[in-house]
Design a protein around this motif. Structure first.
Motif, PDB file in Angstrom:
ATOM      1  N   ARG A 300       0.814  -1.215   0.000  1.00  0.00           N
ATOM      2  CA  ARG A 300       0.000   0.000   0.000  1.00  0.00           C
ATOM      3  C   ARG A 300       0.846   1.262   0.000  1.00  0.00           C
ATOM      4  N   PHE A 301       1.917   1.251   0.762  1.00  0.00           N
ATOM      5  CA  PHE A 301       2.769   2.433   0.876  1.00  0.00           C
ATOM      6  C   PHE A 301       3.384   2.785  -0.485  1.00  0.00           C
ATOM      7  N   ILE A 302       3.905   1.753  -1.165  1.00  0.00           N
ATOM      8  CA  ILE A 302       4.540   1.964  -2.467  1.00  0.00           C
ATOM      9  C   ILE A 302       3.506   2.419  -3.494  1.00  0.00           C
ATOM     10  N   GLU A 303       2.333   1.796  -3.474  1.00  0.00           N
ATOM     11  CA  GLU A 303       1.314   2.132  -4.464  1.00  0.00           C
ATOM     12  C   GLU A 303       0.768   3.542  -4.251  1.00  0.00           C
ATOM     13  N   LEU A 304       0.670   3.980  -2.999  1.00  0.00           N
ATOM     14  CA  LEU A 304       0.212   5.335  -2.734  1.00  0.00           C
ATOM     15  C   LEU A 304       1.199   6.354  -3.284  1.00  0.00           C
ATOM     16  N   ALA A 305       2.496   6.112  -3.078  1.00  0.00           N
ATOM     17  CA  ALA A 305       3.504   7.011  -3.641  1.00  0.00           C
ATOM     18  C   ALA A 305       3.404   7.044  -5.159  1.00  0.00           C
ATOM     19  N   GLY A 306       3.147   5.868  -5.763  1.00  0.00           N
ATOM     20  CA  GLY A 306       2.999   5.814  -7.209  1.00  0.00           C
ATOM     21  C   GLY A 306       1.808   6.625  -7.692  1.00  0.00           C
ATOM     22  N   GLU A 307       0.708   6.578  -6.944  1.00  0.00           N
ATOM     23  CA  GLU A 307      -0.473   7.354  -7.318  1.00  0.00           C
ATOM     24  C   GLU A 307      -0.174   8.855  -7.281  1.00  0.00           C
ATOM     25  N   ILE A 308       0.512   9.282  -6.231  1.00  0.00           N
ATOM     26  CA  ILE A 308       0.828  10.707  -6.094  1.00  0.00           C
ATOM     27  C   ILE A 308       1.735  11.158  -7.238  1.00  0.00           C
ATOM     28  N   ASN A 309       2.792  10.393  -7.493  1.00  0.00           N
ATOM     29  CA  ASN A 309       3.738  10.782  -8.539  1.00  0.00           C
ATOM     30  C   ASN A 309       3.089  10.755  -9.917  1.00  0.00           C
ATOM     31  N   HIS A 310       2.201   9.783 -10.135  1.00  0.00           N
ATOM     32  CA  HIS A 310       1.499   9.700 -11.420  1.00  0.00           C
ATOM     33  C   HIS A 310       0.555  10.887 -11.622  1.00  0.00           C
ATOM     34  N   TYR A 311       0.066  11.447 -10.525  1.00  0.00           N
ATOM     35  CA  TYR A 311      -0.877  12.557 -10.592  1.00  0.00           C
ATOM     36  C   TYR A 311      -0.198  13.889 -10.926  1.00  0.00           C
ATOM     37  N   MET A 312       1.094  14.013 -10.698  1.00  0.00           N
ATOM     38  CA  MET A 312       1.750  15.321 -10.775  1.00  0.00           C
ATOM     39  C   MET A 312       1.623  16.015 -12.138  1.00  0.00           C
ATOM     40  N   PRO A 313       1.752  15.329 -13.283  1.00  0.00           N
ATOM     41  CA  PRO A 313       1.517  16.039 -14.546  1.00  0.00           C
ATOM     42  C   PRO A 313       0.115  16.635 -14.630  1.00  0.00           C
ATOM     43  N   HIS A 314      -0.886  15.945 -14.074  1.00  0.00           N
ATOM     44  CA  HIS A 314      -2.250  16.480 -14.057  1.00  0.00           C
ATOM     45  C   HIS A 314      -2.312  17.731 -13.167  1.00  0.00           C
ATOM     46  N   TRP A 315      -1.586  17.702 -12.048  1.00  0.00           N
ATOM     47  CA  TRP A 315      -1.509  18.872 -11.167  1.00  0.00           C
ATOM     48  C   TRP A 315      -0.927  20.074 -11.917  1.00  0.00           C
ATOM     49  N   VAL A 316       0.133  19.840 -12.686  1.00  0.00           N
ATOM     50  CA  VAL A 316       0.773  20.920 -13.445  1.00  0.00           C
ATOM     51  C   VAL A 316      -0.204  21.493 -14.465  1.00  0.00           C
ATOM     52  N   VAL A 317      -0.900  20.632 -15.178  1.00  0.00           N
ATOM     53  CA  VAL A 317      -1.849  21.096 -16.196  1.00  0.00           C
ATOM     54  C   VAL A 317      -2.966  21.917 -15.553  1.00  0.00           C
ATOM     55  N   GLN A 318      -3.424  21.505 -14.385  1.00  0.00           N
ATOM     56  CA  GLN A 318      -4.455  22.276 -13.696  1.00  0.00           C
ATOM     57  C   GLN A 318      -3.923  23.644 -13.279  1.00  0.00           C
ATOM     58  N   LYS A 319      -2.662  23.695 -12.838  1.00  0.00           N
ATOM     59  CA  LYS A 319      -2.064  24.987 -12.485  1.00  0.00           C
ATOM     60  C   LYS A 319      -1.950  25.893 -13.718  1.00  0.00           C
ATOM     61  N   ILE A 358       2.737  15.906 -19.868  1.00  0.00           N
ATOM     62  CA  ILE A 358       2.142  17.247 -19.770  1.00  0.00           C
ATOM     63  C   ILE A 358       1.736  17.746 -21.149  1.00  0.00           C
ATOM     64  N   MET A 359       2.619  17.559 -22.135  1.00  0.00           N
ATOM     65  CA  MET A 359       2.296  17.968 -23.496  1.00  0.00           C
ATOM     66  C   MET A 359       1.063  17.246 -24.013  1.00  0.00           C
ATOM     67  N   SER A 360       0.974  15.950 -23.741  1.00  0.00           N
ATOM     68  CA  SER A 360      -0.155  15.158 -24.217  1.00  0.00           C
ATOM     69  C   SER A 360      -1.457  15.616 -23.561  1.00  0.00           C
ATOM     70  N   LEU A 361      -1.419  15.855 -22.248  1.00  0.00           N
ATOM     71  CA  LEU A 361      -2.621  16.304 -21.536  1.00  0.00           C
ATOM     72  C   LEU A 361      -3.082  17.668 -22.041  1.00  0.00           C
ATOM     73  N   CYS A 404       1.818  30.826 -22.651  1.00  0.00           N
ATOM     74  CA  CYS A 404       2.333  30.279 -21.398  1.00  0.00           C
ATOM     75  C   CYS A 404       3.569  29.435 -21.681  1.00  0.00           C
ATOM     76  N   LEU A 405       4.570  29.557 -20.820  1.00  0.00           N
ATOM     77  CA  LEU A 405       5.746  28.697 -20.841  1.00  0.00           C
ATOM     78  C   LEU A 405       5.752  27.859 -19.566  1.00  0.00           C
ATOM     79  N   ILE A 406       6.055  26.587 -19.699  1.00  0.00           N
ATOM     80  CA  ILE A 406       6.122  25.681 -18.545  1.00  0.00           C
ATOM     81  C   ILE A 406       7.561  25.214 -18.386  1.00  0.00           C
ATOM     82  N   SER A 440       4.206  29.146  -9.439  1.00  0.00           N
ATOM     83  CA  SER A 440       4.817  27.901  -8.981  1.00  0.00           C
ATOM     84  C   SER A 440       3.856  26.747  -9.135  1.00  0.00           C
ATOM     85  N   ALA A 441       4.366  25.625  -9.619  1.00  0.00           N
ATOM     86  CA  ALA A 441       3.528  24.421  -9.770  1.00  0.00           C
ATOM     87  C   ALA A 441       4.283  23.219  -9.214  1.00  0.00           C
TER      88      ALA A 441
END
Length: 441
Positions: A300-319, A358-361, A404-406, A440-441
């Motif tokens: 569970r610990f490893i998979e939770l970290a994977g979920e967070i890291n996988h989410y980060m490009p989506h976080w950037v796009v939302q920012k 990020i480019m794809s999203l 916008c520049l990222i 900042s993102a």
């Protein structure tokens, strides 16, 4: 194929060839791991034959060229002078004393381990395998792969590790762009199917590597590699989650990390970013979570970290979307330039780069995307993404023409003063910049 010898004399001959430096090494997979290793063995006077299924790579190497930025044509020419050459012909496996397999181990579309590159390579080797050869797997994989997939394949062909051949696992530890540790200087973990296998593998590698780290078996060596990268993935996941929390609280996470890092004990600084990149850290944890299920364990610990890291490009796009919205613009139709295609600074390696995601999203949301990366002049071939793009030159006019520049990868070659001066909007995922037009993102 003649019946393989069951005598240990063939291994004695192999030991003598290794000890005398007369052995020939085959490197299978001439990418960011295999090619530096091939050059290192050539540097110490060992003849190396490189194998790759890509004829363009083979052709480039055999004419003295390089396709990896940090490896120069002079490096290739020195290796060729020492006897290095490359081929796509796997029948030449008979010419080598050792096969070192350095091929990718990606995840499939269901996030399951894809060992097809490894098994296809081994299956291409075996028709030409002979008694007295050593096989080493360097590709990252789940604990048990060497024992459960490679050893049975050898035995089906009449080869028994420790009797008439040798089989070891020795994980790669390359860190592209790290000038402080060369291939020779990075300690080499190794595990053998038998003690004889371990001794032969260690003797081979210590010709080129300064320090060997033998472990009790191949499973321990395989787990060592996973632990190294899961350690990083989990800590990066933690600091990425802290970045999201700090952002909501209007706190600069980079300032917090710098302050925490002054503690002389008990804290190791990790830097947040737009997501995980490279071939190891985004992928390796899932090899263990997949294998652990065989033992009824949920990581569970490893998979939770994977979920967070996988989410980060989506976080950037939302920012990006929020920042454009504040300027009365939509993502759809906006011209957006991603700075840095490589997965980390100052290299040309784009494997699993979050910049590409990020480019794809953004493109899916209707943005007109482009990229600038001095290390990656043309968008590379990829299994899951295709952009017919070339790197944009960062002139003042070009910079100001984008909505916008990222900053996805903070290459040192970028002129950050020019970016601040001419960009309408900068979304910084690396904590590199400050200013009224910087988010900042």
């Amino acid at each position: 194929m003649p019946a393989p010898s069951t005598s240990t004399n063939s291994l004695a001959d192999l030991s003598e060839r290794i000890t005398s430096g007369q052995c020939v090494i085959g490197i299978y997979g001439l990418g960011y791991v295999g090619l530096p290793l091939a050059l290192r063995f050539a540097e110490v006077g060992i003849r190396v034959l490189g194998f790759d299924i890509d004829p363009l790579k083979v052709e480039t190497l055999n004419r003295g060229g390089s396709y990896i930025e940090r490896i120069t044509s002079s490096d290739i020419e020195r290796a060729r002078a020492a006897g290095f050459s490359a081929t796509t012909d796997f029948s030449r496996t008979t010419e080598v004393d050792a096969q070192i397999i350095c091929v990718p181990t990606p995840l499939d579309e269901h996030h399951q381990p894809d060992l097809s590159y490894v098994t296809d390579t081994v299956d291409s080797i075996l028709p030409h395998f002979r008694a007295g050869q050593l096989m080493s797997l360097e590709s990252t994989t789940w604990p048990g792969t060497t024992d459960e997939l490679l050893a049975p394949r050898l035995k089906q062909c009449g080869f028994t590790p420790g009797t008439n051949c040798a089989l070891v696992y020795s994980p790669e530890r390359e860190d592209p762009g790290n000038a402080h540790f060369t291939t020779a200087q990075i300690p080499k973990v190794i595990g053998g199917v038998t003690e004889t296998c371990l001794q032969l593998g260690t003797a081979l590698y210590e010709k080129a590597i300064e320090r060997m780290v033998p472990v009790s078996n191949t499973r321990a060596a395989e787990m060592t590699k996973l632990l190294e990268n899961i350690h990083r993935a989990v800590n990066i996941g933690l600091v990425n989650e802290m970045k999201i929390v700090a952002d909501r609280m209007d706190i600069d996470i980079h300032e917090v990390i710098r302050a925490a890092a002054t503690k002389p004990f008990g804290f190791v600084p990790y830097t947040p970013g737009p997501g995980l990149g490279g071939h190891c850290i985004p992928i390796d944890p899932f090899y263990l979570t997949w294998k652990a299920k065989e033992y009824g364990i949920n990581t569970r610990f490893i998979e939770l970290a994977g979920e967070i890291n996988h989410y980060m490009p989506h976080w950037v796009v939302q920012k990006v979307a929020d920042a454009l919205n504040e300027r009365a613009k939509a993502v759809k139709g906006s011209r957006i330039l991603v700075l840095g295609l490589a997965y980390k600074k100052n290299i040309d390696d784009t494997r699993e780069s979050p910049a590409v995601e990020i480019m794809s999203l953004l493109q899916d949301k209707g943005a007109i995307v482009a990229y600038a990366d001095p290390h990656v002049p043309t968008f590379p071939r990829k299994r899951d993404y295709h952009f017919d793009l070339h790197s944009v030159e960062l002139t003042p006019d070009n910079i100001s023409s984008y909505d916008c520049l990222i900053i996805a990868t903070d290459h040192d070659a970028f002129d950050y003063q020019a970016l601040t001066t001419h960009a309408k909007l900068l979304v910084d995922t690396r904590g590199r910049m400050h200013g009224k037009n910087v988010v900042s993102a």
